[in-house]
Design a protein around this motif. Structure first.
Motif, PDB file in Angstrom:
ATOM      1  N   GLN A 121      26.263  42.250   5.425  1.00  0.00           N
ATOM      2  CA  GLN A 121      27.492  42.694   4.762  1.00  0.00           C
ATOM      3  C   GLN A 121      28.370  43.508   5.698  1.00  0.00           C
ATOM      4  O   GLN A 121      29.577  43.610   5.480  1.00  0.00           O
ATOM      5  CB  GLN A 121      27.144  43.521   3.521  1.00  0.00           C
ATOM      6  N   PRO A 161      31.841  40.608   8.018  1.00  0.00           N
ATOM      7  CA  PRO A 161      33.283  40.873   7.901  1.00  0.00           C
ATOM      8  C   PRO A 161      33.894  41.435   9.176  1.00  0.00           C
ATOM      9  O   PRO A 161      35.059  41.160   9.484  1.00  0.00           O
ATOM     10  CB  PRO A 161      33.372  41.875   6.740  1.00  0.00           C
ATOM     11  N   GLY A 220      36.821  39.613  11.013  1.00  0.00           N
ATOM     12  CA  GLY A 220      38.047  40.359  11.299  1.00  0.00           C
ATOM     13  C   GLY A 220      38.418  40.312  12.769  1.00  0.00           C
ATOM     14  O   GLY A 220      39.592  40.178  13.124  1.00  0.00           O
ATOM     15  N   LEU A 272      42.503  45.668   3.767  1.00  0.00           N
ATOM     16  CA  LEU A 272      41.080  45.336   3.795  1.00  0.00           C
ATOM     17  C   LEU A 272      40.339  46.182   4.819  1.00  0.00           C
ATOM     18  O   LEU A 272      39.208  46.617   4.585  1.00  0.00           O
ATOM     19  CB  LEU A 272      40.899  43.850   4.115  1.00  0.00           C
ATOM     20  N   PHE A 276      37.409  49.183   3.997  1.00  0.00           N
ATOM     21  CA  PHE A 276      36.103  48.631   4.366  1.00  0.00           C
ATOM     22  C   PHE A 276      34.963  49.630   4.167  1.00  0.00           C
ATOM     23  O   PHE A 276      33.879  49.268   3.736  1.00  0.00           O
ATOM     24  CB  PHE A 276      36.144  48.156   5.824  1.00  0.00           C
ATOM     25  N   ARG A 336      32.661  47.460  -0.027  1.00  0.00           N
ATOM     26  CA  ARG A 336      32.287  46.298   0.764  1.00  0.00           C
ATOM     27  C   ARG A 336      32.212  45.082  -0.152  1.00  0.00           C
ATOM     28  O   ARG A 336      31.371  45.013  -1.046  1.00  0.00           O
ATOM     29  CB  ARG A 336      30.941  46.541   1.434  1.00  0.00           C
ATOM     30  N   SER A 340      30.164  38.542   1.229  1.00  0.00           N
ATOM     31  CA  SER A 340      30.566  37.634   2.309  1.00  0.00           C
ATOM     32  C   SER A 340      31.406  36.480   1.762  1.00  0.00           C
ATOM     33  O   SER A 340      32.336  36.009   2.426  1.00  0.00           O
ATOM     34  CB  SER A 340      29.327  37.094   3.026  1.00  0.00           C
ATOM     35  N   TYR A 370      34.995  37.766   1.362  1.00  0.00           N
ATOM     36  CA  TYR A 370      35.678  37.891   2.652  1.00  0.00           C
ATOM     37  C   TYR A 370      36.034  36.521   3.218  1.00  0.00           C
ATOM     38  O   TYR A 370      37.107  36.342   3.804  1.00  0.00           O
ATOM     39  CB  TYR A 370      34.799  38.656   3.641  1.00  0.00           C
ATOM     40  N   THR A 371      35.148  35.554   3.051  1.00  0.00           N
ATOM     41  CA  THR A 371      35.430  34.208   3.543  1.00  0.00           C
ATOM     42  C   THR A 371      36.636  33.609   2.834  1.00  0.00           C
ATOM     43  O   THR A 371      37.538  33.035   3.466  1.00  0.00           O
ATOM     44  CB  THR A 371      34.209  33.294   3.344  1.00  0.00           C
ATOM     45  N   ALA A 386      39.796  35.264   3.933  1.00  0.00           N
ATOM     46  CA  ALA A 386      40.157  34.901   5.305  1.00  0.00           C
ATOM     47  C   ALA A 386      40.888  33.569   5.360  1.00  0.00           C
ATOM     48  O   ALA A 386      41.707  33.353   6.262  1.00  0.00           O
ATOM     49  CB  ALA A 386      38.903  34.844   6.175  1.00  0.00           C
ATOM     50  N   TYR A 403      42.071  35.153  -3.750  1.00  0.00           N
ATOM     51  CA  TYR A 403      41.925  36.607  -3.844  1.00  0.00           C
ATOM     52  C   TYR A 403      41.512  37.041  -5.249  1.00  0.00           C
ATOM     53  O   TYR A 403      41.103  38.186  -5.452  1.00  0.00           O
ATOM     54  CB  TYR A 403      43.221  37.302  -3.417  1.00  0.00           C
ATOM     55  N   ALA A 441      37.838  38.184  -5.161  1.00  0.00           N
ATOM     56  CA  ALA A 441      37.598  39.556  -4.712  1.00  0.00           C
ATOM     57  C   ALA A 441      37.986  40.557  -5.798  1.00  0.00           C
ATOM     58  O   ALA A 441      37.299  41.566  -6.005  1.00  0.00           O
ATOM     59  CB  ALA A 441      38.373  39.835  -3.428  1.00  0.00           C
TER      60      ALA A 441
END
Length: 204
Positions: free
Chosen positions: A8, A12, A16, A50, A54, A58, A61, A64-65, A68, A112, A115
């Motif tokens: 985790q 990211p 990033g 983000l 952080f 958190r 994954s 975050y993927t 991204a 999004y 998230a």
């Protein structure tokens, strides 16, 4: 107190770092510097948010993927301008009337929602049903707001950069189709969220 796992933390950060290098590469000699700047602003704001959050929260994954995808996709669009991204093979293959690179970008905005729902659920602000509804509505609100910003910029610029930023490509229903793409992306993200949510709930 729960501490994030190594995955985790590392994943990211690696993602990033790759994005920062990619963003710098795409900032070199864009098709239109004015359009690039206008398109880069929302990317930089989202990435900065983000990064700033952080330590305090958190995401998974998966989240975050998904987030991204839009960051990378939008950065490419900013480099070429969305109407002129080399995407002709897709247009020709499916017989589209226009370059739909921007439509896919709008669809990825909806990711999004995943998230957002994850944040609401893990913070225990509401249950999964309300988290789903709020997350989809949030994306719809952002989609409408962004279309207004595009209109304002196009009117204020009054030139080629404004037209390229608007990216309608002559479609009078472009704004409505963009908002629909955002919404469909959010619904898709929430379908995925409901598939993996029990696992995330146990981690919360």
């Amino acid at each position: 107190m729960r501490y994030p796992s190594t995955h985790q933390t590392i994943y990211p950060q690696l993602l990033g770092g790759i994005f920062v290098l990619f963003f710098i590469w795409m900032a070199i000699a864009p098709v239109s510097r004015d359009v690039w700047l206008a398109e880069a602003i929302p990317v930089m704001l989202v990435f900065a948010a983000l990064t700033a959050g952080f330590r305090s929260f958190r995401f998974s994954s998966t989240a975050y993927t998904l987030m991204a995808v839009w960051l990378f996709w939008h950065t490419v669009g900013g480099h070429y301008t969305f109407a002129h991204v080399p995407f002709g093979w897709v247009t020709d293959h499916f017989g589209f009337q226009r370059n739909n690179f921007d439509r896919i970008g709008h669809f990825s905005v909806g990711f999004y929602a995943y998230a957002m729902a994850e944040w609401l659920l893990r913070k225990r602000y509401c249950g999964p049903v309300l988290a789903t509804i709020f997350s989809i509505l949030l994306i719809m609100s952002v989609a409408a707001g962004y279309e207004i910003v595009e209109w304002w910029y196009a009117v204020a610029d009054g030139g080629d950069a404004g037209i390229e930023f608007l990216g309608s490509q002559g479609d009078i229903w472009d704004a409505q189709k963009d908002m629909l793409a955002d919404t469909l992306g959010a619904i898709t993200a929430m379908l995925l969220f409901w598939i993996v949510r029990p696992h995330l709930h146990r981690q919360a």
